[in-house]
Scaffold this active site. Structure first.
Site, PDB file in Angstrom:
ATOM      1  N   GLU A  48       0.844  -1.189   0.000  1.00 19.04           N
ATOM      2  CA  GLU A  48       0.000   0.000   0.000  1.00 19.04           C
ATOM      3  C   GLU A  48       0.885   1.248   0.000  1.00 19.04           C
ATOM      4  O   GLU A  48       1.876   1.315   0.715  1.00 19.04           O
ATOM      5  CB  GLU A  48      -0.903  -0.008   1.231  1.00 19.04           C
ATOM      6  N   LYS A 127      -9.822   1.444  -2.591  1.00 26.05           N
ATOM      7  CA  LYS A 127     -10.076   0.975  -1.229  1.00 26.05           C
ATOM      8  C   LYS A 127     -11.523   1.246  -0.844  1.00 26.05           C
ATOM      9  O   LYS A 127     -11.994   2.379  -0.881  1.00 26.05           O
ATOM     10  CB  LYS A 127      -9.119   1.681  -0.273  1.00 26.05           C
ATOM     11  N   CYS A 169      -5.743  -3.201   2.650  1.00 20.76           N
ATOM     12  CA  CYS A 169      -5.559  -2.931   4.067  1.00 20.76           C
ATOM     13  C   CYS A 169      -6.830  -3.109   4.901  1.00 20.76           C
ATOM     14  O   CYS A 169      -7.239  -4.215   5.194  1.00 20.76           O
ATOM     15  CB  CYS A 169      -4.963  -1.533   4.251  1.00 20.76           C
TER      16      CYS A 169
END
Length: 297
Positions: A48, A127, A169
């Protein structure tokens, strides 16, 4: 049982050390991706925010414009660096994530790009779940102060191997994405992620093993290397977990590449021994993979 992974695949996770210099980050990423390819990896993953420091204060400065696609080199040097690397290595390359700026909406996103060995963009994931937490005395972080969320699940069909899922994440904390991916016949979940010293110690390996255990497939978590001089300290410990929730390989805290050979036999062995797929009670609870799911932005 039909094969999920058509042939063995060598996976590499590049736990990259990044800093304030974007060209230096891209150069470092190039060096490490080339190293992974020389070791025979056919799917290579970066972490990331591999092209920038991680933090709300950095997203606007380092953001690149990806649309309309393909972007120019001036608008997105990271896009073109990934494209050329994929072609050069003849590998599938997942570019962790980069900060993205969309000019039409004037919104920022945390965006992952995947390229095939021809240098063609085959997947984009923004995301979905933003990292907004407040643990008293430990850490407060609110990505939503700058970023907007993506609005789709990202599954990628790699013709030679099979299907994988990409998320970023904090997305890992929402098992629905992983469950849907598994029900849609994915063999691997990939999560570029930058957990911190608080959440990493608590849940990094637990989340990886839980997603693998629940869904009986491979899971890869790729972190930036830890930098204690940075404003945000990544956990590190990039890892690959097998379908039995065993950690196959795990990095330390510094820059490192970890590898694992994935094969379908392991998936089939675990699913035969503990046959969850044939034991689900969709007469008692719903199959979320058959609900209203967004696969397009």
């Amino acid at each position: 049982m039909a094969k999920l992974l058509k042939k063995p695949l060598k996976l590499a996770l590049v736990q990259l050390a990044t800093g304030a210099d974007k060209p230096a980050n891209l150069s470092r990423a190039r060096s490490r991706v080339l190293e992974a390819a020389k070791q025979g990896a056919s799917l290579i993953v970066l972490p990331e925010c591999f092209n920038s420091p991680y933090g709300c204060q950095f997203f606007p400065k380092y953001a690149e414009t990806l649309l309309p696609s393909p972007p120019s080199k001036d608008n997105s040097p990271s896009y073109h660096a990934l494209l050329e690397l994929a072609k050069e290595t003849k590998a599938y390359l997942l570019g962790g994530s980069i900060p993205e700026y969309e000019t039409d909406s004037k919104k920022y996103f945390n965006t992952s790009l995947m390229f095939n060995p021809k240098g063609e963009l085959i997947a984009t994931h923004r995301k979905v779940h933003l990292f907004d937490i407040d643990i008293p005395g430990k850490i407060t972080f609110k990505e939503s102060e700058i970023l907007s969320p993506g609005n789709k699940i990202t599954l990628v069909d790699i013709p030679e191997y099979g299907k994988i899922a990409i998320a970023i994440c904090y997305d890992i904390r929402f098992p629905e994405l992983a469950t849907i991916a598994a029900r849609k016949q994915c063999f691997l979940l990939l999560y570029p992620g930058a957990f911190n010293l608080t959440t990493g110690a608590l849940h990094w390996s637990l989340q990886a093993r839980a997603r693998a255990m629940d869904n009986q497939l491979y899971v890869g978590l790729c972190s930036p290397a830890r930098d204690m001089e940075a404003s945000y300290n990544a956990w590190g410990h990039s890892m690959i977990v097998d379908p039995n929730a065993a950690i196959v390989t795990e990095a330390g805290e510094s820059e490192e590449i970890v590898y694992a050979d994935l094969n379908d036999d392991k998936i089939q062995e675990i699913r035969k021994g503990i046959p969850l797929n044939g034991q689900r009670r969709f007469d008692v609870y719903p199959d979320i993979s058959q609900g209203k799911i967004k696969f397009q932005q």
